[in-house]
Design a protein around this motif. Structure first.
Motif, PDB file in Angstrom:
ATOM      1  N   LYS A 242       0.832  -1.208   0.000  1.00 55.38           N
ATOM      2  CA  LYS A 242       0.000   0.000   0.000  1.00 55.38           C
ATOM      3  C   LYS A 242       0.864   1.254   0.000  1.00 55.38           C
ATOM      4  N   ILE A 243       1.960   1.241   0.757  1.00 53.69           N
ATOM      5  CA  ILE A 243       2.866   2.387   0.756  1.00 53.69           C
ATOM      6  C   ILE A 243       3.504   2.550  -0.616  1.00 53.69           C
ATOM      7  N   PHE A 244       3.888   1.441  -1.224  1.00 57.05           N
ATOM      8  CA  PHE A 244       4.506   1.508  -2.553  1.00 57.05           C
ATOM      9  C   PHE A 244       3.530   2.108  -3.566  1.00 57.05           C
ATOM     10  N   ARG A 245       2.308   1.623  -3.571  1.00 58.59           N
ATOM     11  CA  ARG A 245       1.355   2.079  -4.586  1.00 58.59           C
ATOM     12  C   ARG A 245       0.879   3.507  -4.332  1.00 58.59           C
ATOM     13  N   SER A 246       0.661   3.856  -3.078  1.00 60.05           N
ATOM     14  CA  SER A 246       0.070   5.158  -2.758  1.00 60.05           C
ATOM     15  C   SER A 246       1.079   6.300  -2.750  1.00 60.05           C
ATOM     16  N   HIS A 247       2.356   5.999  -2.483  1.00 64.72           N
ATOM     17  CA  HIS A 247       3.334   7.067  -2.308  1.00 64.72           C
ATOM     18  C   HIS A 247       4.528   6.971  -3.254  1.00 64.72           C
ATOM     19  N   ILE A 248       5.178   5.807  -3.293  1.00 64.90           N
ATOM     20  CA  ILE A 248       6.424   5.678  -4.050  1.00 64.90           C
ATOM     21  C   ILE A 248       6.177   5.656  -5.549  1.00 64.90           C
ATOM     22  N   ALA A 249       5.222   4.838  -5.983  1.00 61.70           N
ATOM     23  CA  ALA A 249       4.933   4.747  -7.422  1.00 61.70           C
ATOM     24  C   ALA A 249       4.512   6.093  -8.018  1.00 61.70           C
ATOM     25  N   PRO A 250       3.600   6.838  -7.389  1.00 59.79           N
ATOM     26  CA  PRO A 250       3.225   8.144  -7.959  1.00 59.79           C
ATOM     27  C   PRO A 250       4.391   9.122  -8.036  1.00 59.79           C
ATOM     28  N   ALA A 251       5.309   9.059  -7.061  1.00 62.46           N
ATOM     29  CA  ALA A 251       6.441   9.995  -7.059  1.00 62.46           C
ATOM     30  C   ALA A 251       7.316   9.819  -8.289  1.00 62.46           C
ATOM     31  N   LEU A 252       7.370   8.594  -8.830  1.00 62.72           N
ATOM     32  CA  LEU A 252       8.240   8.295  -9.970  1.00 62.72           C
ATOM     33  C   LEU A 252       7.458   7.984 -11.246  1.00 62.72           C
ATOM     34  N   GLY A 253       6.131   8.033 -11.168  1.00 60.46           N
ATOM     35  CA  GLY A 253       5.313   7.716 -12.341  1.00 60.46           C
ATOM     36  C   GLY A 253       5.396   6.261 -12.744  1.00 60.46           C
ATOM     37  N   ILE A 254       5.596   5.368 -11.759  1.00 59.90           N
ATOM     38  CA  ILE A 254       5.772   3.941 -12.039  1.00 59.90           C
ATOM     39  C   ILE A 254       4.468   3.331 -12.557  1.00 59.90           C
ATOM     40  N   THR A 255       4.586   2.580 -13.650  1.00 59.22           N
ATOM     41  CA  THR A 255       3.422   1.915 -14.240  1.00 59.22           C
ATOM     42  C   THR A 255       3.493   0.400 -14.146  1.00 59.22           C
ATOM     43  N   HIS A 256       4.709  -0.154 -13.949  1.00 58.90           N
ATOM     44  CA  HIS A 256       4.908  -1.597 -13.933  1.00 58.90           C
ATOM     45  C   HIS A 256       5.790  -1.995 -12.741  1.00 58.90           C
ATOM     46  N   ARG A 257       5.563  -3.206 -12.259  1.00 60.03           N
ATOM     47  CA  ARG A 257       6.487  -3.794 -11.292  1.00 60.03           C
ATOM     48  C   ARG A 257       6.827  -5.207 -11.755  1.00 60.03           C
ATOM     49  N   PHE A 258       8.108  -5.533 -11.717  1.00 57.17           N
ATOM     50  CA  PHE A 258       8.595  -6.815 -12.210  1.00 57.17           C
ATOM     51  C   PHE A 258       9.112  -7.659 -11.047  1.00 57.17           C
ATOM     52  N   VAL A 259       8.746  -8.949 -11.064  1.00 52.42           N
ATOM     53  CA  VAL A 259       9.227  -9.895 -10.060  1.00 52.42           C
ATOM     54  C   VAL A 259       9.576 -11.204 -10.756  1.00 52.42           C
ATOM     55  N   GLY A 260      10.406 -12.004 -10.105  1.00 62.26           N
ATOM     56  CA  GLY A 260      10.691 -13.344 -10.591  1.00 62.26           C
ATOM     57  C   GLY A 260       9.776 -14.341  -9.916  1.00 62.26           C
ATOM     58  N   THR A 261       9.444 -15.420 -10.591  1.00 61.72           N
ATOM     59  CA  THR A 261       8.654 -16.466  -9.948  1.00 61.72           C
ATOM     60  C   THR A 261       9.414 -17.019  -8.750  1.00 61.72           C
ATOM     61  N   GLU A 262       8.682 -17.508  -7.765  1.00 62.50           N
ATOM     62  CA  GLU A 262       9.314 -17.946  -6.523  1.00 62.50           C
ATOM     63  C   GLU A 262       8.947 -19.397  -6.204  1.00 62.50           C
ATOM     64  N   PRO A 263       9.789 -20.354  -6.612  1.00 60.66           N
ATOM     65  CA  PRO A 263       9.500 -21.768  -6.364  1.00 60.66           C
ATOM     66  C   PRO A 263       9.982 -22.255  -4.996  1.00 60.66           C
ATOM     67  N   ILE A 264      10.745 -21.438  -4.281  1.00 64.58           N
ATOM     68  CA  ILE A 264      11.398 -21.918  -3.059  1.00 64.58           C
ATOM     69  C   ILE A 264      10.794 -21.321  -1.789  1.00 64.58           C
ATOM     70  N   CYS A 265      10.764 -19.996  -1.703  1.00 69.73           N
ATOM     71  CA  CYS A 265      10.408 -19.314  -0.454  1.00 69.73           C
ATOM     72  C   CYS A 265       8.911 -19.021  -0.387  1.00 69.73           C
ATOM     73  N   ALA A 266       8.227 -19.596   0.610  1.00 73.25           N
ATOM     74  CA  ALA A 266       6.776 -19.421   0.742  1.00 73.25           C
ATOM     75  C   ALA A 266       6.411 -17.976   1.061  1.00 73.25           C
ATOM     76  N   VAL A 267       7.240 -17.283   1.840  1.00 71.19           N
ATOM     77  CA  VAL A 267       6.952 -15.897   2.209  1.00 71.19           C
ATOM     78  C   VAL A 267       6.948 -15.004   0.969  1.00 71.19           C
ATOM     79  N   THR A 268       7.987 -15.119   0.142  1.00 69.43           N
ATOM     80  CA  THR A 268       8.060 -14.283  -1.053  1.00 69.43           C
ATOM     81  C   THR A 268       7.006 -14.687  -2.077  1.00 69.43           C
ATOM     82  N   ARG A 269       6.715 -15.979  -2.164  1.00 67.50           N
ATOM     83  CA  ARG A 269       5.654 -16.428  -3.077  1.00 67.50           C
ATOM     84  C   ARG A 269       4.316 -15.808  -2.663  1.00 67.50           C
TER      85      ARG A 269
END
Length: 369
Positions: A242-269
Motif C-alpha cells: 500500500k505504501i509503494f502504490r500510494s506514495h512511491i509509485a506516484p512519485a516516480l510515475g511507475i506503471t509496472h512492477r517486475f518480479v521473478g517467480t518464486e518456487p522456493i520461499c513461501a513468504v516471497t511467493r
C-alpha cells in the motif's frame, strides 16, 4: 486496585521473565514477534502490567493491562521505549498497533503511514518524513509510457537478477530498481549495492535507488526477514504494498512492477501473490500498476533455478567453478575479493554457516527480490 509500577528492560535471553511477557501478551491477544530484540516491561507487585518491544526501529507488542489504562501508563511506557530506541541511535521510529490505539499514539507524536482495515495500523514519529522521501524520489522521475520498478535484495547478485532487470529494461522506457536496505542478510547492504551497481552498469535506462525504511524493511514488511521461521503475515505484505502504490509509485510515475517467480520461499511467493490484489486492483485513489512475473532462470546443466541461496550454499562448500556459472563476472570478482583472506569477516561467516549446513539446520531461503 494496583497503582504503582516500575519498568525493567528484558532481553530475549532471560527465559524466566520472557515467559511472563508471553503469558501477558497472550492474555492481551498478542504474540511475541521473533524479531523483537528486547522488551520494556512494567511490573506491579511482581505482575506484568504493560509491555513494549523494540525490533530495529519499530516498536511493537505494546499492551497495557486494562486496570492501568487511563492512569498514564501508556504514555510512560511509550516514553521509555522511545528513550531506549534513541539511546541505541534509532531515531526514525515506527509503531505497529491495533486501530483502537491510533488516537493514543497520535497524541504522542506518531502519524499514520498505512492501515489494514480493522486489523492494524502503521505509524511513524514524523509528519513529513515519507513525503520528504517521495519528493527526493521525484527528482529522478523520467518521462515515458512504461516506467518499470524492481525491488531487490541480491544476496548476492546473480545471473537470475541480471535476467530480470534486462527483461524489465527491454520492456520499459525506464526502470527504477530499489535495493533492500536492511543489514540482515549474509552479505552486507553495501556489498549487495556494489554488486548490483557493477552488474548493471551497462544498462543505461536503469536507475538504482538506495534502500529506505519504506520498501521491504523491518518496519513495512518484517515477515521478509523472518523467512527461516516461516512467518507469513497478510498485514505485513499489505502495508508494504500500500505504501509503494500510494506514495512511491506516484512519485516516480511507475506503471509496472517486475518480479521473478518464486518456487522456493513461501513468504516471497505469498508476497508476489498479494501484489495482484494490492497493486493491480483499480481504486479511486491510485492508478493500477501492471505486475509482470518472470519465470526464474535455470541452470541448464543441473535443471536448477538460479538463486542467491544456491550461490551461498556453493560458497559454504567452496565450489567456485559452479559459482562462476551462476553469477555475472562482476559479482564473481567481488566475491573472490571478499573471500580472499581466511581472516575476512565473510570467511568467518562462511565457516559458521557451513557448520549449520552440516548439522542440517535449515538455512534462510533467498529470492529474486
Amino acid at each position: 486496585m494496583l497503582t504503582s509500577y516500575h519498568f525493567e528492560q528484558i532481553q530475549r535471553q532471560n527465559s524466566r521473565k520472557m515467559e511472563l511477557v508471553r503469558t501477558f501478551l497472550t492474555k492481551m491477544g498478542l504474540g511475541v514477534d521473533q524479531d523483537v530484540e528486547f522488551f520494556v516491561v512494567a511490573f506491579s507487585n511482581h505482575q506484568v502490567v504493560a509491555t513494549g518491544g523494540i525490533a530495529g526501529n519499530t516498536l511493537k507488542s505494546i499492551a497495557v493491562d486494562e486496570r492501568f489504562q487511563g492512569m498514564g501508563l501508556s504514555t510512560s511506557l511509550l516514553s521509555e521505549l522511545v528513550t531506549m530506541a534513541y539511546d541505541a541511535g534509532r531515531y526514525n521510529l515506527f509503531i505497529y498497533t491495533k486501530p483502537d490505539n491510533y488516537r493514543r499514539f497520535r497524541e504522542a507524536g506518531f502519524y499514520m503511514l498505512a492501515s489494514v482495515k480493522d486489523r492494524v495500523v502503521l505509524l511513524e514519529n514524523s509528519k513529513h518524513r515519507l513525503s520528504d522521501y517521495c519528493y527526493e524520489l521525484s527528482q529522478h522521475k523520467k518521462e515515458g509510457e512504461a516506467i518499470g520498478s524492481i525491488v531487490m535484495n541480491a544476496n548476492p547478485f546473480t545471473n537470475g537478477h541480471r535476467y530480470l532487470v534486462e527483461h524489465a529494461a527491454s520492456q520499459c522506457d525506464w526502470v527504477h530498481l530499489f535495493v533492500v536496505k536492511e543489514d540482515r542478510s549474509f552479505f552486507s547492504y553495501q556489498d549487495r549495492l556494489h554488486m548490483i551497481r557493477a552488474g548493471l552498469k551497462d544498462l543505461k535506462n536503469v536507475i538504482i535507488h538506495e534502500g529506505s525504511d519504506y520498501i521491504i524493511s523491518r518496519a513495512t514488511f518484517p515477515s521478509y526477514f523472518l523467512k527461516d521461521e516461516g512467518v507469513i503475515n497478510y498485514c505485513h505484505t499489505a502495508m508494504d504494498l500500500k505504501i509503494f502504490r500510494s506514495h512511491i509509485a506516484p512519485a516516480l510515475g511507475i506503471t509496472h512492477r517486475f518480479v521473478g517467480t518464486e518456487p522456493i520461499c513461501a513468504v516471497t511467493r505469498f508476497y508476489n501473490q498479494q501484489m495482484q490484489q494490492w497493486l493491480t486492483t483499480p481504486t479511486l485513489e491510485c492508478r493500477p500498476i501492471v505486475l509482470s512475473e518472470i519465470p526464474r532462470v535455470e541452470l541448464e546443466s543441473a535443471n536448477l533455478p538460479v538463486s542467491a541461496s544456491l550461490v551461498r550454499n556453493l560458497l559454504f562448500d567452496n565450489q567456485w567453478d559452479m559459482i562462476e556459472k551462476l553469477v555475472p563476472k562482476t559479482t564473481f570478482i567481488h566475491l573472490k575479493q571478499l573471500f580472499d583472506l581466511e581472516t575476512s569477516p565473510y570467511q568467518v561467516k562462511r565457516k559458521a554457516m557451513s557448520i549449520v549446513k552440516q548439522a542440517q539446520i535449515p538455512v534462510e531461503a533467498e529470492t529474486n527480490h
